[in-house]
Scaffold this motif. Structure first.
Motif, PDB file in Angstrom:
ATOM      1  N   ARG A   1       1.244   8.124  -4.878  1.00 27.60           N
ATOM      2  CA  ARG A   1       0.771  10.009  -5.241  1.00 27.60           C
ATOM      3  C   ARG A   1      -0.201  10.916  -4.854  1.00 27.60           C
ATOM      4  O   ARG A   1       0.843  11.652  -4.431  1.00 27.60           O
ATOM      5  CB  ARG A   1       0.503  10.088  -7.127  1.00 27.60           C
ATOM      6  N   ARG A   2      -1.463  10.154  -4.374  1.00 30.96           N
ATOM      7  CA  ARG A   2      -2.257  11.530  -3.670  1.00 30.96           C
ATOM      8  C   ARG A   2      -1.479  11.325  -1.844  1.00 30.96           C
ATOM      9  O   ARG A   2      -1.356  12.594  -1.224  1.00 30.96           O
ATOM     10  CB  ARG A   2      -3.717  10.879  -3.928  1.00 30.96           C
ATOM     11  N   ARG A   3      -0.785   9.883  -1.394  1.00 27.53           N
ATOM     12  CA  ARG A   3      -0.418  10.143  -0.268  1.00 27.53           C
ATOM     13  C   ARG A   3       0.606  11.143  -0.414  1.00 27.53           C
ATOM     14  O   ARG A   3       1.099  11.645   0.365  1.00 27.53           O
ATOM     15  CB  ARG A   3      -0.230   8.693   0.014  1.00 27.53           C
ATOM     16  N   GLN A   4       1.380  10.499  -1.088  1.00 28.94           N
ATOM     17  CA  GLN A   4       2.683  11.592  -0.728  1.00 28.94           C
ATOM     18  C   GLN A   4       2.825  13.259  -1.410  1.00 28.94           C
ATOM     19  O   GLN A   4       3.492  14.134  -1.068  1.00 28.94           O
ATOM     20  CB  GLN A   4       3.556  11.521  -2.350  1.00 28.94           C
ATOM     21  N   LYS A   5       1.893  13.462  -2.181  1.00 25.64           N
ATOM     22  CA  LYS A   5       1.395  14.647  -2.373  1.00 25.64           C
ATOM     23  C   LYS A   5       0.749  15.493  -0.597  1.00 25.64           C
ATOM     24  O   LYS A   5       1.075  16.542  -0.561  1.00 25.64           O
ATOM     25  CB  LYS A   5      -0.146  15.336  -3.483  1.00 25.64           C
ATOM     26  N   GLU A   6       0.489  14.506  -0.129  1.00 27.27           N
ATOM     27  CA  GLU A   6      -0.365  15.312   1.110  1.00 27.27           C
ATOM     28  C   GLU A   6       0.893  14.927   1.893  1.00 27.27           C
ATOM     29  O   GLU A   6       1.195  16.161   2.823  1.00 27.27           O
ATOM     30  CB  GLU A   6      -1.458  13.735   1.570  1.00 27.27           C
ATOM     31  N   GLN A   7       1.694  13.693   2.019  1.00 29.23           N
ATOM     32  CA  GLN A   7       2.844  13.972   3.204  1.00 29.23           C
ATOM     33  C   GLN A   7       3.742  14.977   2.742  1.00 29.23           C
ATOM     34  O   GLN A   7       4.841  15.495   3.478  1.00 29.23           O
ATOM     35  CB  GLN A   7       3.366  13.068   3.266  1.00 29.23           C
ATOM     36  N   GLU A   8       3.933  15.748   1.642  1.00 31.14           N
ATOM     37  CA  GLU A   8       4.942  16.157   1.716  1.00 31.14           C
ATOM     38  C   GLU A   8       4.767  18.012   1.823  1.00 31.14           C
ATOM     39  O   GLU A   8       6.010  18.550   2.353  1.00 31.14           O
ATOM     40  CB  GLU A   8       5.031  16.844  -0.206  1.00 31.14           C
TER      41      GLU A   8
END
Length: 478
Positions: free
Chosen positions: A28-35
């Motif tokens: 979830r954290r990685r997705q937020k960083e990539q968005e």
């Protein structure tokens, strides 16, 4: 909890759940960083009008894109796993008192987490430290360890053990044994480090044992002292738990789940004893093994006694396997494996196999020597009658051991009548007595011959090293 009631699952399931939850949070954290990056890239691309198509596209054949999408999704999952692995901290640590128990716990966790991709590593003494360093370099989520080798790896500043602030779950199995005074000083060092420099408020500490709340009656010398009240408070169930929590540095107001029965032993366990002279124990043991052939564990209080019984029973053509602390780790694991594969075999062992070891279908446990403390009796007896099965535990009590036997009965709230005598076939014993007497003579002769051989070998090597001439009178063989 009684021995054999499934305590291991009680911490294995939370461990696996903790790892899976951490993965979700990390993704979830990685997705937020990539968005934001993806949005910026999308805005910067100049797309052609819808009615215009590249000429190259007209010439290409219509190829189904299902395969391409599958490959792309697999690549995405693989890259996600690699990214997660490169940042993987240690999330769960299980500490056990013995190496055999550590291997067993690892085997159970691997079976339970078979389809999750969770990696485990074992860190115990008696095996290659270099190999264990390589296993830690793969950044496993869970480590099962004995305190000594674990502290050694931490002191070496292994990369995977540098940031234990991320540790989410700490399990201490057989906790009452682990925190005994004079045992496992390395455990104290680990716990102190985790509660100071590597503390984490989110960390969950789980403590397990079948004898955590076993209360002993106070000896007369403490009853007569001025601090009698303090000693009595520490010897209550709540007092023992409070003392344990202080040693383990647990936070205030922990949740305590006490599933202990009034009797400390399992429901299906049949408890018997035989009162006998110390010199008759060998004959009685042999008679019981012959009249009740089954998978049997025989416990003694010393390694020397295990070795002597092994020689004696080998001469009597009894199939025996030995297990004790002086064996190297591969030999110990091999002994347990051979015992588990044999239907009618005898395992001669010290208390190294008393705690936690789960060997299926052990039908009899024989205490060749009365254990020194009640906890040891409970754990030894817990190797049989596991998970609802039935089993027999038998105490061979000599007059010299009567005091220890009475202490055990008192601590376990049992009357001596509740451990009735096991009836013996006197005719059968008379027939076996001559064989046992002859085996005794051969065993003693072998023992003294070995002593002579070792003595003479040592003197010859010492004389050769010092380059002096050895007088034959100094050799026992002469």
């Amino acid at each position: 909890m009684c021995a054999g009631s499934g305590k291991t699952l009680c911490f294995e399931i939370p461990l696996i759940h903790t790892v899976l939850q951490w993965r979700k949070e990390a993704d979830r954290r990685r997705q937020k960083e990539q968005e934001p990056e993806e949005n910026r890239d999308a805005a910067a691309v100049d797309l052609p009008p819808e009615d215009e198509a590249p000429e190259q596209q007209e010439d290409e054949e219509d190829v189904p894109r299902e395969h391409d999408e599958t490959v792309a999704s697999e690549d995405a999952e693989g890259s996600k796993g690699e990214a997660r692995r490169s940042q993987q901290p240690l999330l769960g640590l299980v500490l056990t008192p013995t190496r055999e128990l550590a291997f067993q716990v690892k085997h159970h966790i691997d079976a339970l987490a078979q389809f999750t991709g969770i990696r485990t590593a074992i860190v115990v003494g008696g095996m290659s430290a270099q190999k264990q360093r390589r296993m830690l370099s793969r950044r496993p989520e869970l480590v099962i360890a004995t305190p000594g080798r674990m502290w050694e790896m931490i002191r070496e500043s292994h990369a995977h053990l540098q940031n234990l602030k991320e540790l989410r779950c700490l399990v201490i199995d057989e906790a009452d044994r682990m925190v005994e005074k004079g045992h496992f000083a390395e455990l104290e060092n680990i716990l102190e480090m985790l509660s100071t420099t590597h503390s984490n408020v989110k960390r969950q500490t789980l403590v397990f044992s079948a004898t955590l709340t076993l209360v002993h009656s106070l000896p007369p010398r403490l009853n007569a002292k001025k601090n009698k009240k303090k000693a009595q408070n520490q010897n209550t169930k709540d007092g023992k738990l409070q003392q344990l929590m202080e040693r383990i540095c647990m936070r205030e107001h922990p949740k305590i789940l006490d599933l202990s029965r009034t009797e400390a032993t399992a429901t299906g366990l049949q408890e018997k004893r035989i009162d006998c002279a110390a010199e008759d124990k060998d004959l009685i043991l042999y008679s019981v093994l012959m009249s009740r052939p089954a998978r049997t564990m025989v416990f003694t209080n010393s390694i020397q006694c295990v070795k002597r019984l092994h020689t004696l029973l080998r001469l009597l053509e009894c199939q025996t396997i030995v297990l004790h602390a002086n064996m190297n780790q591969k030999q110990r694991l091999k002994s347990l494996e051979r015992f588990a594969q044999s239907q009618q075999c005898v395992l001669l062992t010290t208390d190294v196999a008393a705690r936690g070891i789960d060997i299926p279908n052990v039908q009899h446990v024989i205490h060749y020597e009365v254990p020194r403390v009640s906890e040891t009796y409970v754990h030894r007896s817990g190797r049989t009658a596991r998970i609802g099965r039935t089993g027999l535990t038998l105490l061979l009590v000599s007059p010299e051991e009567l005091l220890n036997f009475k202490k055990i009965c008192r601590t376990l709230n049992k009357k001596e009548e509740e451990l009735p005598e096991l009836p013996l076939d006197t005719e059968h014993m008379s027939a076996l007595k001559e064989r046992v007497t002859l085996a005794h003579k051969i065993e003693k002769n072998e023992y003294f011959q070995n002593r002579k051989s070792q003595h003479d070998s040592w003197f010859r090597q010492a004389a050769e090293a010092m380059e002096i001439q050895l007088d034959d009178d100094m050799l026992m063989g002469n």
